[in-house]
Write a protein that holds these residues in place. Structure first.
Motif, PDB file in Angstrom:
ATOM      1  N   PHE A  12       0.811  -1.230   0.000  1.00 10.01           N
ATOM      2  CA  PHE A  12       0.000   0.000   0.000  1.00 10.01           C
ATOM      3  C   PHE A  12       0.843   1.278   0.000  1.00 10.01           C
ATOM      4  CE2 PHE A  12      -2.928  -3.157   1.716  1.00 10.01           C
ATOM      5  CZ  PHE A  12      -4.113  -2.846   1.069  1.00 10.01           C
ATOM      6  N   GLY A  13       2.153   1.156   0.069  1.00  2.06           N
ATOM      7  CA  GLY A  13       2.994   2.341   0.068  1.00  2.06           C
ATOM      8  C   GLY A  13       4.431   1.972   0.392  1.00  2.06           C
ATOM      9  N   THR A  14       5.377   2.791  -0.075  1.00  6.41           N
ATOM     10  CA  THR A  14       6.783   2.520   0.184  1.00  6.41           C
ATOM     11  C   THR A  14       7.173   2.998   1.581  1.00  6.41           C
ATOM     12  OG1 THR A  14       7.467   4.651  -0.738  1.00  6.41           O
ATOM     13  CG2 THR A  14       7.358   2.773  -2.256  1.00  6.41           C
ATOM     14  N   LYS A  15       8.287   2.516   2.042  1.00  4.16           N
ATOM     15  CA  LYS A  15       8.783   2.906   3.365  1.00  4.16           C
ATOM     16  C   LYS A  15       9.032   4.410   3.440  1.00  4.16           C
ATOM     17  CE  LYS A  15      12.525   1.954   6.650  1.00  4.16           C
ATOM     18  NZ  LYS A  15      13.764   1.155   6.902  1.00  4.16           N
ATOM     19  N   MET A  17       7.590   6.803   1.700  1.00  2.00           N
ATOM     20  CA  MET A  17       6.348   7.567   1.707  1.00  2.00           C
ATOM     21  C   MET A  17       5.615   7.406   3.030  1.00  2.00           C
ATOM     22  SD  MET A  17       5.105   9.787  -0.361  1.00  2.00           S
ATOM     23  CE  MET A  17       5.741   9.401  -1.988  1.00  2.00           C
ATOM     24  N   ARG A  18       5.716   6.239   3.639  1.00  2.00           N
ATOM     25  CA  ARG A  18       5.108   6.060   4.963  1.00  2.00           C
ATOM     26  C   ARG A  18       5.755   6.992   5.972  1.00  2.00           C
ATOM     27  NH1 ARG A  18       5.398   0.535   3.744  1.00  2.00           N
ATOM     28  NH2 ARG A  18       7.170   0.220   5.135  1.00  2.00           N
ATOM     29  N   HIS A  19       7.059   7.162   5.876  1.00  5.20           N
ATOM     30  CA  HIS A  19       7.748   8.088   6.791  1.00  5.20           C
ATOM     31  C   HIS A  19       7.285   9.527   6.563  1.00  5.20           C
ATOM     32  CE1 HIS A  19      10.819  10.424   8.821  1.00  5.20           C
ATOM     33  NE2 HIS A  19      11.113  11.007   7.662  1.00  5.20           N
ATOM     34  N   LEU A  20       7.204   9.925   5.288  1.00  2.00           N
ATOM     35  CA  LEU A  20       6.823  11.305   4.996  1.00  2.00           C
ATOM     36  C   LEU A  20       5.432  11.639   5.531  1.00  2.00           C
ATOM     37  CD1 LEU A  20       8.166  11.712   1.340  1.00  2.00           C
ATOM     38  CD2 LEU A  20       9.074  12.764   3.425  1.00  2.00           C
ATOM     39  N   TRP A  21       4.523  10.657   5.513  1.00  2.00           N
ATOM     40  CA  TRP A  21       3.152  10.908   5.951  1.00  2.00           C
ATOM     41  C   TRP A  21       2.862  10.311   7.327  1.00  2.00           C
ATOM     42  CZ3 TRP A  21       0.363  14.560   3.862  1.00  2.00           C
ATOM     43  CH2 TRP A  21       0.698  14.991   2.574  1.00  2.00           C
ATOM     44  N   SER A  22       3.913  10.064   8.077  1.00  2.00           N
ATOM     45  CA  SER A  22       3.725   9.608   9.449  1.00  2.00           C
ATOM     46  C   SER A  22       3.213  10.761  10.304  1.00  2.00           C
ATOM     47  CB  SER A  22       5.037   9.082  10.028  1.00  2.00           C
ATOM     48  OG  SER A  22       5.981  10.137  10.157  1.00  2.00           O
ATOM     49  N   GLU A  23       2.538  10.434  11.379  1.00  2.00           N
ATOM     50  CA  GLU A  23       2.010  11.465  12.272  1.00  2.00           C
ATOM     51  C   GLU A  23       3.134  12.337  12.815  1.00  2.00           C
ATOM     52  OE1 GLU A  23      -1.409  11.661  15.683  1.00  2.00           O
ATOM     53  OE2 GLU A  23       0.096  10.067  15.881  1.00  2.00           O
ATOM     54  N   LEU A  24       4.272  11.711  13.106  1.00  2.38           N
ATOM     55  CA  LEU A  24       5.405  12.460  13.637  1.00  2.38           C
ATOM     56  C   LEU A  24       5.898  13.496  12.630  1.00  2.38           C
ATOM     57  CD1 LEU A  24       7.436  12.844  15.916  1.00  2.38           C
ATOM     58  CD2 LEU A  24       8.837  11.033  14.914  1.00  2.38           C
ATOM     59  N   ASN A  25       5.998  13.099  11.364  1.00  2.00           N
ATOM     60  CA  ASN A  25       6.475  14.041  10.356  1.00  2.00           C
ATOM     61  C   ASN A  25       5.455  15.148  10.088  1.00  2.00           C
ATOM     62  OD1 ASN A  25       8.696  14.655   8.553  1.00  2.00           O
ATOM     63  ND2 ASN A  25       7.297  14.208   6.869  1.00  2.00           N
ATOM     64  N   ILE A  26       4.175  14.815  10.190  1.00  2.00           N
ATOM     65  CA  ILE A  26       3.133  15.834  10.025  1.00  2.00           C
ATOM     66  C   ILE A  26       3.257  16.895  11.114  1.00  2.00           C
ATOM     67  CG2 ILE A  26       0.645  16.262  10.184  1.00  2.00           C
ATOM     68  CD1 ILE A  26       0.236  13.551   8.783  1.00  2.00           C
ATOM     69  N   LEU A 297      -5.056  -0.194  -6.468  1.00  2.00           N
ATOM     70  CA  LEU A 297      -4.631   1.063  -5.835  1.00  2.00           C
ATOM     71  C   LEU A 297      -5.178   2.262  -6.617  1.00  2.00           C
ATOM     72  CD1 LEU A 297      -0.895   0.227  -4.971  1.00  2.00           C
ATOM     73  CD2 LEU A 297      -2.881   0.162  -3.444  1.00  2.00           C
ATOM     74  N   ALA A 298      -5.272   2.133  -7.929  1.00  2.00           N
ATOM     75  CA  ALA A 298      -5.804   3.222  -8.751  1.00  2.00           C
ATOM     76  C   ALA A 298      -7.264   3.500  -8.411  1.00  2.00           C
ATOM     77  CB  ALA A 298      -5.663   2.882 -10.234  1.00  2.00           C
ATOM     78  N   LYS A 299      -8.013   2.475  -8.096  1.00  2.00           N
ATOM     79  CA  LYS A 299      -9.408   2.683  -7.698  1.00  2.00           C
ATOM     80  C   LYS A 299      -9.482   3.522  -6.423  1.00  2.00           C
ATOM     81  CE  LYS A 299     -10.827  -1.799  -9.610  1.00  2.00           C
ATOM     82  NZ  LYS A 299     -11.399  -1.292 -10.860  1.00  2.00           N
ATOM     83  N   ILE A 300      -8.571   3.267  -5.491  1.00  2.00           N
ATOM     84  CA  ILE A 300      -8.520   4.051  -4.252  1.00  2.00           C
ATOM     85  C   ILE A 300      -8.166   5.501  -4.579  1.00  2.00           C
ATOM     86  CG2 ILE A 300      -7.339   4.338  -2.045  1.00  2.00           C
ATOM     87  CD1 ILE A 300      -6.853   1.292  -2.056  1.00  2.00           C
ATOM     88  N   ALA A 301      -7.157   5.692  -5.429  1.00  2.00           N
ATOM     89  CA  ALA A 301      -6.720   7.044  -5.788  1.00  2.00           C
ATOM     90  C   ALA A 301      -7.825   7.817  -6.491  1.00  2.00           C
ATOM     91  CB  ALA A 301      -5.469   6.976  -6.666  1.00  2.00           C
ATOM     92  N   GLU A 331      -2.982   9.068   1.618  1.00  2.00           N
ATOM     93  CA  GLU A 331      -3.258   7.751   1.056  1.00  2.00           C
ATOM     94  C   GLU A 331      -2.970   7.715  -0.440  1.00  2.00           C
ATOM     95  OE1 GLU A 331      -6.559   4.497   1.946  1.00  2.00           O
ATOM     96  OE2 GLU A 331      -7.383   6.203   0.836  1.00  2.00           O
ATOM     97  N   SER A 332      -3.297   8.780  -1.147  1.00  2.00           N
ATOM     98  CA  SER A 332      -3.055   8.809  -2.588  1.00  2.00           C
ATOM     99  C   SER A 332      -1.562   8.771  -2.892  1.00  2.00           C
ATOM    100  CB  SER A 332      -3.698  10.052  -3.205  1.00  2.00           C
ATOM    101  OG  SER A 332      -5.105   9.951  -3.183  1.00  2.00           O
ATOM    102  N   PHE A 333      -0.772   9.507  -2.136  1.00  2.00           N
ATOM    103  CA  PHE A 333       0.677   9.461  -2.338  1.00  2.00           C
ATOM    104  C   PHE A 333       1.222   8.065  -2.058  1.00  2.00           C
ATOM    105  CE2 PHE A 333       1.118  14.178  -2.215  1.00  2.00           C
ATOM    106  CZ  PHE A 333       1.987  14.308  -3.286  1.00  2.00           C
ATOM    107  N   LEU A 334       0.717   7.428  -1.033  1.00  2.26           N
ATOM    108  CA  LEU A 334       1.152   6.073  -0.716  1.00  2.26           C
ATOM    109  C   LEU A 334       0.798   5.108  -1.850  1.00  2.26           C
ATOM    110  CD1 LEU A 334       0.205   6.233   3.023  1.00  2.26           C
ATOM    111  CD2 LEU A 334       2.432   5.457   2.222  1.00  2.26           C
ATOM    112  N   CYS A 335      -0.414   5.217  -2.372  1.00  3.48           N
ATOM    113  CA  CYS A 335      -0.830   4.364  -3.494  1.00  3.48           C
ATOM    114  C   CYS A 335       0.080   4.562  -4.699  1.00  3.48           C
ATOM    115  CB  CYS A 335      -2.276   4.669  -3.882  1.00  3.48           C
ATOM    116  SG  CYS A 335      -3.519   4.076  -2.712  1.00  3.48           S
ATOM    117  N   LEU A 336       0.389   5.809  -5.000  1.00  2.00           N
ATOM    118  CA  LEU A 336       1.233   6.096  -6.159  1.00  2.00           C
ATOM    119  C   LEU A 336       2.638   5.553  -5.959  1.00  2.00           C
ATOM    120  CD1 LEU A 336       1.783   7.346  -8.881  1.00  2.00           C
ATOM    121  CD2 LEU A 336       1.998   9.588  -7.773  1.00  2.00           C
TER     122      LEU A 336
END
Length: 455
Positions: A12-15, A17-26, A297-301, A331-336
């Motif tokens: 569902f997403g790369t490592k 991208m998960r870091h970039l959109w983690s709560e801590l990074n937000i 994943l495209a359906k989600i995006a 979520e869209s960035f993670l899908c991409l």
């Protein structure tokens, strides 16, 4: 929730991208925004010297800080007030000047812009990496003749290199679209309570306030605009529409890769390891599961894009936008990111069976070359409708009687009157009917090289 899975999260997403959109990074993006605000107010003489430095000394919050902020967030029942209260208490005297003049939307929107900027940089890197793989594959298989298909049926011969080159051409356009939308998305928001900047005018004067966005943009390496952005979700809608477009394209490639691996087609094959499993019960299967995952994943995006377009804000601002923004953009960035990684992995390890491609072409007994024959006949007779009718009749005879298309042509007097068997053999050779395939491949490869070399 699926991004926190241990078993499936990489689907569902790369490592990164998960870091970039983690709560801590937000939360740290909020702190970066507050730091830039303090630096600007310090430059304007509104807050004491070293006020921004005090914030910078606390700019890297950790998970334990998030846990404490959560308690305050529950207590205040406000998405940002708990964060502001925590930082003011932590900063001591400098806390008196933390979040001075700003409003919640300034921090949330600018924080989003910071993470979106980093996310787009990651996506650009992945796009260029995939382009490099595609260009190499197009060059390697430029002469691998295969059936071009329309409506699921054989149409005209192409090459596998040509197919991949067209993918690369579209991917290049997606990269250009990304660079174009950045100037509308990567913006600082500093409108204050109602977008009028009245608090900042009162604190710093109108002349300095007019330069606030420019100053903050400089500190954050973002861009700025001269008007308020609080009621503007169009830029985020454009972003998610773009992501949905690219995800849909990658999903389409994945489905094509899957279909060309079907037992009845077998022109491509993903490399298989002994550790791989195609089914929990059908032990013989070697399913191309990663190939069709991107379409899911495209359906989600696409759904996320619709959700963003559906936002209706009342008056100058309300909170109906907040939930969809923070849920859908991440979520869209993670899908991409996952889709780009999967398609690159597949194309980097795909086996191309050119012999099977040729065998598939031959299944129709030369019918795939009908256009060549009627055009050559037209060149001899100058009669377009007649030429098409003759060749169509030959094709029908071949299909109905079971004889080869070549034999049906030789048996037709209007064809035999103009062409020898040798000439018909030449017309029925798929390698002789490739138009500008090689030139188009060369053009795409050159464009990819220019893009990569231009970095």
């Amino acid at each position: 929730m699926h991004h926190s899975y241990l078993l499936w999260r990489d689907w569902f997403g790369t490592k990164e991208m998960r870091h970039l959109w983690s709560e801590l990074n937000i939360v740290n993006s909020w702190l970066k925004t507050e730091t830039a605000l303090a630096l600007t107010l310090e430059e304007f003489g509104v807050v004491p010297a070293d006020c921004a430095k005090a914030i910078q000394n606390h700019r890297d919050l950790e998970i334990e800080d998030i846990k404490k902020i959560r308690i305050l967030t529950i207590s205040t029942r406000h998405i940002l007030a708990g964060f502001i209260s925590y930082m003011r208490n932590r900063l001591g005297e400098a806390g008196e000047f933390f979040h001075l003049g700003a409003t919640t939307q300034d921090i949330l929107d600018t924080g989003l812009a910071i993470i979106i900027k980093d996310s787009l940089e990651s996506i650009k890197t992945d796009l260029r990496s995939l382009l490099t793989v595609m260009a190499g594959l197009a060059d390697q298989h430029r002469y691998a003749v295969m059936a071009g298909r329309s409506q699921g049926q054989h149409a005209l011969p192409i090459t596998f290199g040509f197919k991949v080159a067209l993918w690369a051409s579209e991917l290049l356009d997606h990269l250009k679209r990304l660079e174009e939308l950045e100037k509308r998305v990567l913006l600082v928001s500093v409108g204050a309570a109602m977008g009028t900047q009245s608090s900042f005018v009162l604190l710093a004067g109108k002349e300095k306030t007019l330069d606030m966005a420019k100053s903050m943009a400089r500190h954050l390496k973002l861009q700025h605009t001269s008007t308020d952005l609080h009621g503007r979700v169009d830029r985020f809608s454009e972003l998610l529409s773009y992501i949905a477009l690219v995800c849909t394209f990658l999903g389409e490639i994945g489905l094509e890769l899957r279909d060309l691996q079907r037992t009845e087609v077998a022109e491509l094959k993903e490399k298989w390891k002994d550790s791989f499993e195609g089914s929990s019960t059908l032990v013989h299967k070697q399913n191309p599961e990663p190939a069709h995952w991107p379409e899911g994943l495209a359906k989600i995006a696409r759904g996320n894009s619709v959700a963003m377009m559906d936002i209706q804000i009342q008056h100058e601002r309300d909170a109906t936008r907040t939930a969809p923004e923070f849920a859908t953009i991440s979520e869209s960035f993670l899908c991409l990111s996952a889709s780009l990684q999967m398609i690159e992995d597949i194309l980097s390890n795909i086996d191309v069976d050119s012999a099977q491609m040729q065998a598939n072409i031959e299944k129709t007994g030369g019918l795939i070359m009908s256009e060549t024959v009627w055009i050559e006949l037209f060149k001899k007779t100058g009669r377009l409708v007649h030429s098409q009718h003759v060749v169509k009749r030959c094709a029908n005879v071949a299909g109905e009687s079971g004889i080869s298309f070549k034999q049906a042509l030789l048996d037709h007097e209007d064809v035999a009157a103009f062409f020898t068997q040798k000439e018909i053999d030449w017309m029925l050779n798929p390698e002789n009917y490739q138009g500008t395939v090689e030139e188009q491949i060369n053009a795409v490869i050159a464009s990819v090289e220019n893009e990569i070399d231009g970095l």
